[in-house]
Design a protein around this motif. Sequence first.
Motif, PDB file in Angstrom:
ATOM      1  N   ARG A  29     -30.774 -26.716  33.509  1.00 39.04           N
ATOM      2  CA  ARG A  29     -31.400 -25.396  33.475  1.00 39.04           C
ATOM      3  C   ARG A  29     -30.963 -24.562  32.263  1.00 39.04           C
ATOM      4  NH1 ARG A  29     -32.322 -22.776  39.459  1.00 39.04           N
ATOM      5  NH2 ARG A  29     -33.775 -24.365  40.173  1.00 39.04           N
ATOM      6  N   ASP A  65     -31.381 -18.895  29.116  1.00 40.02           N
ATOM      7  CA  ASP A  65     -31.724 -19.051  27.699  1.00 40.02           C
ATOM      8  C   ASP A  65     -30.485 -18.739  26.853  1.00 40.02           C
ATOM      9  OD1 ASP A  65     -32.703 -19.022  25.164  1.00 40.02           O
ATOM     10  OD2 ASP A  65     -34.278 -17.529  25.533  1.00 40.02           O
ATOM     11  N   ARG A  88     -33.678 -20.641  35.143  1.00 37.93           N
ATOM     12  CA  ARG A  88     -33.462 -21.187  33.801  1.00 37.93           C
ATOM     13  C   ARG A  88     -32.761 -20.130  32.963  1.00 37.93           C
ATOM     14  NH1 ARG A  88     -35.739 -25.952  33.771  1.00 37.93           N
ATOM     15  NH2 ARG A  88     -34.803 -26.340  31.742  1.00 37.93           N
ATOM     16  N   THR A 131     -33.917 -15.504  32.439  1.00 30.93           N
ATOM     17  CA  THR A 131     -35.319 -15.555  32.036  1.00 30.93           C
ATOM     18  C   THR A 131     -36.224 -14.955  33.111  1.00 30.93           C
ATOM     19  OG1 THR A 131     -35.493 -17.770  32.972  1.00 30.93           O
ATOM     20  CG2 THR A 131     -35.004 -17.611  30.608  1.00 30.93           C
ATOM     21  N   GLY A 132     -35.619 -14.429  34.168  1.00 30.52           N
ATOM     22  CA  GLY A 132     -36.400 -13.852  35.251  1.00 30.52           C
ATOM     23  C   GLY A 132     -36.210 -12.352  35.316  1.00 30.52           C
ATOM     24  N   ARG A 133     -36.696 -11.769  36.390  1.00 31.79           N
ATOM     25  CA  ARG A 133     -36.713 -10.311  36.488  1.00 31.79           C
ATOM     26  C   ARG A 133     -35.346  -9.717  36.809  1.00 31.79           C
ATOM     27  NH1 ARG A 133     -40.637 -10.208  41.760  1.00 31.79           N
ATOM     28  NH2 ARG A 133     -40.614  -7.983  41.440  1.00 31.79           N
ATOM     29  N   ARG A 134     -34.349 -10.593  37.102  1.00 37.56           N
ATOM     30  CA  ARG A 134     -33.018 -10.065  37.457  1.00 37.56           C
ATOM     31  C   ARG A 134     -32.219  -9.625  36.253  1.00 37.56           C
ATOM     32  NH1 ARG A 134     -31.557 -14.917  41.627  1.00 37.56           N
ATOM     33  NH2 ARG A 134     -32.897 -15.993  40.176  1.00 37.56           N
ATOM     34  N   ARG A 145     -32.317 -24.010  25.235  1.00 37.41           N
ATOM     35  CA  ARG A 145     -32.029 -23.550  23.871  1.00 37.41           C
ATOM     36  C   ARG A 145     -30.525 -23.451  23.579  1.00 37.41           C
ATOM     37  NH1 ARG A 145     -36.021 -19.220  21.379  1.00 37.41           N
ATOM     38  NH2 ARG A 145     -35.270 -17.760  22.938  1.00 37.41           N
ATOM     39  N   GLN A 190     -34.460 -27.655  27.923  1.00 35.01           N
ATOM     40  CA  GLN A 190     -35.331 -27.883  26.770  1.00 35.01           C
ATOM     41  C   GLN A 190     -34.786 -27.221  25.498  1.00 35.01           C
ATOM     42  OE1 GLN A 190     -39.094 -25.942  26.475  1.00 35.01           O
ATOM     43  NE2 GLN A 190     -38.523 -24.177  27.723  1.00 35.01           N
TER      44      GLN A 190
END
Lengths: 363, 264
Positions: free
Chosen positions: B67, B14, B12, B38-41, B70, B88
């Motif tokens: 995916r 952002d 996902r 939104t992840g560790r990458r 905002r 979302q």
Amino acid sequence: MTAWIDGQAVERDAAVAAAASLLAGAHAPVIAGLCAEAAAVQAAFDLARAVGASLDPAAGAALYADLGALASGGAMTTTAAETRGRADLVLALGAAPWSSGLLAELAADAPGRGRAAGQPRALLALGGPGDGGIQHVSYPAGEAGLPAAIGLLRGLVAGRVAGPHPFADLAARLRAALYGVVMYDPAEIGALGAEMLNGLVKDLNEVTRCFALPLGDAHQGRAVAQVSAWSTGQGPRVGFGRGYPEHDPWRFDAARQAASGEIDAALWLASLPAPLPSWARTVPTVALLGAPKGDEARVVIGVGVPGEAFGAALWHPRRAALAWHAADPVPSGAPPAAAILADLRARISAASPAPQPERSASC
Amino acid sequence: MSTLTLREAPERLDLAGVTPAAVAGLSEAEAARLVIGTGRRGLTLGDCFALHLDGSEELRIVGATDRLDRVGAGLAAGRIVVEGDVGQRLGAGMTGGIVTVSGSAGPFAGTAAKGGTIRIAGHAGESAGGALHGADCGLDGATLVIGGMAGERLGDRMRAGLIVAKGAGDHAGSRMIAGTIVAEAVGDHPGYGMRRGTLVAARHGALLPTFVETGRQDLVVLRLLAKSLEGVAPEAAALLRAPQRRYSGDLATLGKGELFTPVG
């Protein structure tokens, strides 16, 4: 044997090594279930922080029905013990209270302290199946369902709905009670129903005393909410992907993430019984189970059952608090899940020793 | 016109703050370093999109998928045009400008948006114009137009503004504080817990027992609303020109809300 990889029994150390490798190599891991003692749930939050995982308890849906209402408008709640001691009226909403065991106890005695001491206790039911063995007055919820019935009752109690109505008598009884309690299961009435119920209770407190008594879930959800609150200041569906705890009940719903292919590894923690999600067989998963068979996930590690194999802090539904549950007289010696989770964190941290600095929490 | 063309969305993404004004002052190399993962990458804009920036007030996002979260969040001015779907919180907290989506949107589109216009050609997920967990309000003054169907709890806890949708699921207008929702059809129990606000629906599912009919109405305010809708959603404007039956609710709460549905 208490550990398996791909259904084959292995030494526990090999399974922990495989689990560490699986989680360390994942881009978007999830730690779910969390049906366990407080120490293991705490260790799961610590591991999630270290590997950038998100968390979602097995109790998620039921828990969030209540947390949503609480976050939106607050709640005035009581405990089972206070209900037994003080309530002269108990309203059981829906079916769940009838399987809780508490109603039979409440029917057997009367309030012994507080402003209703010495009064008889009335048991009322709205939309429930009832129980022939327990004396109570039953009101059908009607075709519109329980949430609509709660709204109608609230309108009657506050005088915004008037005229003859089957619930008018129920509304009058609630207003006349000295210490009323409304028992409900958030999962049964949903987030909107729970918020409406809290509104009903608050309206009643304009004229008398009344409290909500939410029935806890069966999967340690209330304990997880507390561990999450003191660990992150937020609800339990948080993600550490960006290095700080982000709360997002929709995004971190583990079932949704699995269905949309957003997670590439999972750890399922259930030292107490919890239904294994179907995605545990499709997403590469490590399962820490109190009652393992060995084929539930790619890596399965047996752990001790809290309150049996060792003493542990677990949710106590009657006290509505975390409470110590002592070990069996002859503990089995199985390792606590918290020890396995700490071992996993140590192995993963040793392999990649550059932790992300934590920034302030999201709202 | 600036363009972001999605190459891949491995997680996902952002896009809050990726607005025409925010990228106008950046070189393509600088914009490419904006972190959107939104992840560790720690994925950046350049990792996931091909960028073409020319400093204009219009930003086009091409090849978008559900995916992308905002999108348009915090927009104050200018225009964002999305070709595809979004995730979302589309346009969350925006205060002005225009966001258009050619496909469908995920949940919470327009949440807490105070101004501007959001147009979704396809469908919208649950709680479009609705409040996030624990938030004060959903839509808060902006205009949200949904060409297709909205999910459950359309306009949940909205405080101000206008939502127009072809249809919506159950509990449309739940917990409304104020504002206006117009839809051809809504599901069961519209307006659950609404305090104030106006719902207009040509067809509706089961009504709550805490809504009471207050007679046929031919109100000037509905004609004025119809006039104001002509430019935004002509079909919704036509809906308002028929004589209306009015219901008042939700009497479970304040009871100052209303549901209009055409007579007949």
